[in-house]
Scaffold this motif. Structure first.
Motif, PDB file in Angstrom:
ATOM      1  N   THR A 137       0.814  -1.216   0.000  1.00 42.63           N
ATOM      2  CA  THR A 137       0.000   0.000   0.000  1.00 42.63           C
ATOM      3  C   THR A 137       0.847   1.266   0.000  1.00 42.63           C
ATOM      4  OG1 THR A 137      -0.176   0.092   2.424  1.00 42.63           O
ATOM      5  CG2 THR A 137      -1.819  -1.216   1.247  1.00 42.63           C
ATOM      6  N   SER A 138       2.147   1.134   0.266  1.00 45.72           N
ATOM      7  CA  SER A 138       3.020   2.313   0.298  1.00 45.72           C
ATOM      8  C   SER A 138       3.590   2.649  -1.072  1.00 45.72           C
ATOM      9  CB  SER A 138       4.173   2.079   1.283  1.00 45.72           C
ATOM     10  OG  SER A 138       5.104   1.132   0.766  1.00 45.72           O
ATOM     11  N   ILE A 139       3.246   1.846  -2.093  1.00 45.54           N
ATOM     12  CA  ILE A 139       3.818   2.009  -3.430  1.00 45.54           C
ATOM     13  C   ILE A 139       2.747   2.540  -4.377  1.00 45.54           C
ATOM     14  CG2 ILE A 139       4.958   0.844  -5.349  1.00 45.54           C
ATOM     15  CD1 ILE A 139       5.823  -1.314  -3.321  1.00 45.54           C
ATOM     16  N   SER A 140       3.104   3.549  -5.147  1.00 45.90           N
ATOM     17  CA  SER A 140       2.157   4.077  -6.131  1.00 45.90           C
ATOM     18  C   SER A 140       2.914   4.543  -7.368  1.00 45.90           C
ATOM     19  CB  SER A 140       1.348   5.239  -5.543  1.00 45.90           C
ATOM     20  OG  SER A 140       2.214   6.293  -5.132  1.00 45.90           O
ATOM     21  N   PHE A 141       2.183   4.559  -8.504  1.00 44.67           N
ATOM     22  CA  PHE A 141       2.719   5.060  -9.764  1.00 44.67           C
ATOM     23  C   PHE A 141       1.807   6.177 -10.244  1.00 44.67           C
ATOM     24  CE2 PHE A 141       4.686   0.947  -9.567  1.00 44.67           C
ATOM     25  CZ  PHE A 141       5.857   1.051 -10.300  1.00 44.67           C
ATOM     26  N   SER A 142       2.386   7.263 -10.703  1.00 43.33           N
ATOM     27  CA  SER A 142       1.581   8.342 -11.265  1.00 43.33           C
ATOM     28  C   SER A 142       1.367   8.083 -12.748  1.00 43.33           C
ATOM     29  CB  SER A 142       2.272   9.689 -11.057  1.00 43.33           C
ATOM     30  OG  SER A 142       3.505   9.724 -11.753  1.00 43.33           O
ATOM     31  N   ASP A 143       0.370   8.736 -13.321  1.00 43.43           N
ATOM     32  CA  ASP A 143       0.038   8.526 -14.728  1.00 43.43           C
ATOM     33  C   ASP A 143       1.141   8.995 -15.668  1.00 43.43           C
ATOM     34  OD1 ASP A 143      -2.398   7.478 -13.989  1.00 43.43           O
ATOM     35  OD2 ASP A 143      -3.467   9.384 -14.189  1.00 43.43           O
ATOM     36  N   ASP A 144       1.921   9.980 -15.233  1.00 45.62           N
ATOM     37  CA  ASP A 144       2.928  10.577 -16.125  1.00 45.62           C
ATOM     38  C   ASP A 144       4.356  10.155 -15.796  1.00 45.62           C
ATOM     39  OD1 ASP A 144       3.062  11.861 -13.718  1.00 45.62           O
ATOM     40  OD2 ASP A 144       3.048  13.898 -14.540  1.00 45.62           O
TER      41      ASP A 144
END
Length: 422
Positions: free
Chosen positions: A34-41
């Motif tokens: 849950t601490s990992i995310s990717f942005s669209d750009d």
């Protein structure tokens, strides 16, 4: 003199064994998905948890030191190594005991990384664009043409295609992105054994054989990815291995996206809609040629609704249970049986008989929800083995939705089939 030589030889052997390196215990590092995310750009992950970030960077360093590491995906745990380095990839085969003619799937973290493994002149088809739009990141593997100057032949088993997917599990995708390199990764288990869906499964099998396991919790899908070949001149898709993306999912998306077209690509399933003996002898994707998914104890597939083939007959539950009792280990009063069965199966009541039998029940979810059965299958097999079952029984499920992939795996795991009276 002979006595002196004998003593010297013993001493030499002792010194050699003492100086030989000992296998180090495998380290397990926890990762908070849950601490990992990717942005669209951006193709780079944002990791808010310091321990998770450190674990992923540690794994990345090992990969670049050409050492394999185990990590979670949404399907099963993978044993990863740099896909474009022959030495690194070879260590996957030696660690697993994997036959060299069994190709590997390459995992990428972005469309830009996909281009790094494809021939420069190759153009992605509209059908593939549609599939990647809907199912990447996710449990779908696609076959692409390969350039042996880019992808080492050890990855493709010298085939003209390479299998590629983009995993959706945050830890898997973040590891690939941080390593900034395509990662080849079959399931993280000894070749032929059930695929691991928890870090503890990997540790039990490969402890001391690899340096690191990233523990991202239990896998959500529980079965390997669906492998699709869309390179055929007729424009149709061939499902070489059913998996986490169902045939129904593929058909629905193609209908939606091609509704204004003259024709919609068909989805054909290997051994259901067509056969290809040449490909089976020299497979382009894992899981086609060899027996897979088998624990160390016998597995019996029970058909309770399908009709038996002409040379077989149905037997009664009473006769079947009696035959199981006859298998009890020498000197034992009972036989221990792992039973993998839907929680609402009508057959469940037939297995209440405990005379001479100790049951280890693993409920596989409701009959009408094969996704739960898929999620629990490998864990049920490995848990039965861990709990000391002498025999494992699995009841068939309908070959629909995820049930198609479940039965694909079960038929390869089972050494015996039995048709029971309805």
């Amino acid at each position: 003199m002979d006595i002196v030589l004998d003593v010297l030889n013993r001493l030499r052997g002792h010194l050699l064994s003492s100086s030989s390196p000992m296998a180090r215990p495998t380290k397990v590092l926890q990762c908070d998905s849950t601490s990992i995310s990717f942005s669209d750009d951006s193709d780079s992950p944002y990791i808010s948890d310091l321990d998770t970030s450190n674990a992923i960077h540690t794994a990345s360093k090992l990969l670049h030191d050409l050492q394999p590491v185990a990590f979670p995906t949404e399907t099963v745990y993978g044993l990863g190594a740099l896909a474009l380095d022959t030495t690194a990839a070879s260590r996957i085969f030696s660690t697993k005991g994997r036959p060299p003619d069994n190709p590997l799937i390459v995992h990428v973290s972005s469309q830009a990384m996909l281009r790094r493994v494809l021939p420069p002149e190759y153009r992605v088809s509209r059908t593939y664009e549609v599939l990647m739009k809907h199912f990447w990141p996710g449990a779908l593997t696609l076959l692409f043409p390969t350039d042996p100057g880019l992808v080492p032949p050890i990855i493709t088993a010298n085939q003209p295609t390479v299998a590629v997917r983009m995993p959706s599990h945050p830890v898997a995708r973040a590891l690939i992105a941080v390593a900034d390199a395509p990662i080849a990764a079959p399931s993280a288990n000894s070749s032929g054994k059930p695929s691991p869906t928890k870090a503890e499964h990997v540790l039990k099998d490969l402890d001391g054989k690899i340096d690191l396991i990233l523990d991202g919790g239990a896998c959500g899908v529980g079965l390997e990815s669906t492998v699709v070949d869309g390179l055929n001149p007729d424009g149709n898709l061939r499902v070489l291995r059913p998996g986490g993306i169902t045939v129904e999912d593929l058909e629905r998306v193609l209908r939606e996206e091609f509704q204004d077209e003259v024709s919609t690509p068909k989805v054909l399933v290997h051994r259901r809609d067509y056969t290809d003996e040449i490909m089976e002898e020299a497979p382009t994707t894992p899981g086609m040629k060899y027996r897979h998914y088998s624990p160390s104890v016998p597995v019996i597939l029970m058909f309770t609704s399908s009709a038996p083939p002409p040379h077989d007959e149905r037997i009664s539950y009473t006769s079947f249970l009696e035959s199981l009792r006859s298998r009890k280990p020498s000197g034992a009063d009972t036989i221990k049986i792992g039973l993998l069965i839907p929680s609402d199966s009508p057959s469940l009541e037939k297995f209440r008989d405990t005379q001479g039998i100790e049951w280890c029940l693993y409920q596989m979810g409701r009959i009408d929800d094969p996704s739960i059965t898929a999620q629990r299958l490998f864990d049920g097999l490995l848990s039965s083995e861990r709990d000391g079952a002498d025999v494992i029984l699995i009841e068939e499920v309908k070959e629909e939705r995820e049930g198609l992939a479940v039965m694909n795996r079960v038929k390869k795991a089972a050494g015996e089939y039995v048709w029971l009276e309805q």
